[in-house]
Design an enzyme around this catalytic site. Structure first.
Site, PDB file in Angstrom:
ATOM      1  N   HIS A  75       4.070   7.061   3.785  1.00 17.55           N
ATOM      2  CA  HIS A  75       4.999   5.946   3.608  1.00 17.55           C
ATOM      3  C   HIS A  75       4.529   5.019   2.494  1.00 17.55           C
ATOM      4  O   HIS A  75       3.395   5.115   2.024  1.00 17.55           O
ATOM      5  CB  HIS A  75       5.203   5.167   4.912  1.00 17.55           C
ATOM      6  CG  HIS A  75       3.993   4.473   5.458  1.00 17.55           C
ATOM      7  ND1 HIS A  75       3.168   5.028   6.395  1.00 17.55           N
ATOM      8  CD2 HIS A  75       3.477   3.243   5.204  1.00 17.55           C
ATOM      9  CE1 HIS A  75       2.196   4.181   6.698  1.00 17.55           C
ATOM     10  NE2 HIS A  75       2.360   3.078   5.978  1.00 17.55           N
TER      11      HIS A  75
ATOM     12  N   GLU B 115       7.830   0.948   4.823  1.00 17.64           N
ATOM     13  CA  GLU B 115       7.259  -0.078   5.686  1.00 17.64           C
ATOM     14  C   GLU B 115       7.433  -1.418   4.959  1.00 17.64           C
ATOM     15  O   GLU B 115       7.239  -1.490   3.746  1.00 17.64           O
ATOM     16  CB  GLU B 115       5.772   0.192   5.931  1.00 17.64           C
ATOM     17  CG  GLU B 115       5.074  -0.865   6.788  1.00 17.64           C
ATOM     18  CD  GLU B 115       3.582  -0.563   7.012  1.00 17.64           C
ATOM     19  OE1 GLU B 115       3.010   0.268   6.294  1.00 17.64           O
ATOM     20  OE2 GLU B 115       3.004  -1.187   7.915  1.00 17.64           O
TER      21      GLU B 115
ATOM     22  N   HIS C 236       0.822  -1.209   0.000  1.00 21.37           N
ATOM     23  CA  HIS C 236       0.000   0.000   0.000  1.00 21.37           C
ATOM     24  C   HIS C 236       0.851   1.252   0.000  1.00 21.37           C
ATOM     25  O   HIS C 236       2.035   1.213   0.319  1.00 21.37           O
ATOM     26  CB  HIS C 236      -0.984   0.029   1.179  1.00 21.37           C
ATOM     27  CG  HIS C 236      -0.336   0.022   2.539  1.00 21.37           C
ATOM     28  ND1 HIS C 236      -0.072  -1.125   3.244  1.00 21.37           N
ATOM     29  CD2 HIS C 236       0.105   1.031   3.321  1.00 21.37           C
ATOM     30  CE1 HIS C 236       0.495  -0.827   4.406  1.00 21.37           C
ATOM     31  NE2 HIS C 236       0.625   0.481   4.476  1.00 21.37           N
TER      32      HIS C 236
END
Ligand code: CO
Length: 134
Positions: free
Chosen positions: A79, A130, A7
């Site tokens: 992020h 991430e 994502h």
């Protein structure tokens, strides 16, 4: 090894409102809001055929995204999350290569019920990274 783009996260003051805008503009599928107290955020996901957009808003007094949202009052990309096949092996490799893991380096359970870790944006071209166990 990098897996799929899991994502892209956008930090905002109101995650549900932001997701509803996507829902209305693109007829996109949006999730319910999920509070993640351990991460200090509320998340709402917009599902795309090949990835997701994660809207995050600060939760609690010590939210790690509070300052970001203060600085970016209209919201901003926060992020990028990649799937990795083995989060511990990837963590150890990145640390060995000099990248800085955030927090104590122990994976926490993320929004999808899987372990996640964050790496410092200064080690990745200015973008907070991430990684999520695939
Ligand atoms: Co995320």
């Amino acid at each position: 090894m990098l897996g799929r783009l899991n994502h892209v996260a956008i930090a905002v003051r109101d995650a549900e409102k932001a997701a509803r805008i996507y829902g209305a503009a693109f007829d996109a599928e949006i999730s319910a809001a999920v509070p993640l107290p351990e991460h200090g955020v509320i998340t709402v996901f917009v599902t795309l055929p090949n990835t997701k957009i994660e809207f995050i808003q600060p939760l609690g007094d010590n939210s790690p995204i509070a300052k970001f949202v203060e600085r970016n009052a209209d919201g901003g990309i926060h992020h990028i999350c990649y799937d990795v096949p083995d989060i511990i092996a990837t963590r150890d490799k990145l640390i060995k290569d000099g990248a800085r893991v955030l927090g104590d380096g122990a994976p926490k359970i993320g929004a999808h019920g899987k372990p996640v870790l964050f790496f410092h944006p200064k080690d990745f071209s200015g973008a907070l990274v991430e990684i999520e166990q695939a």
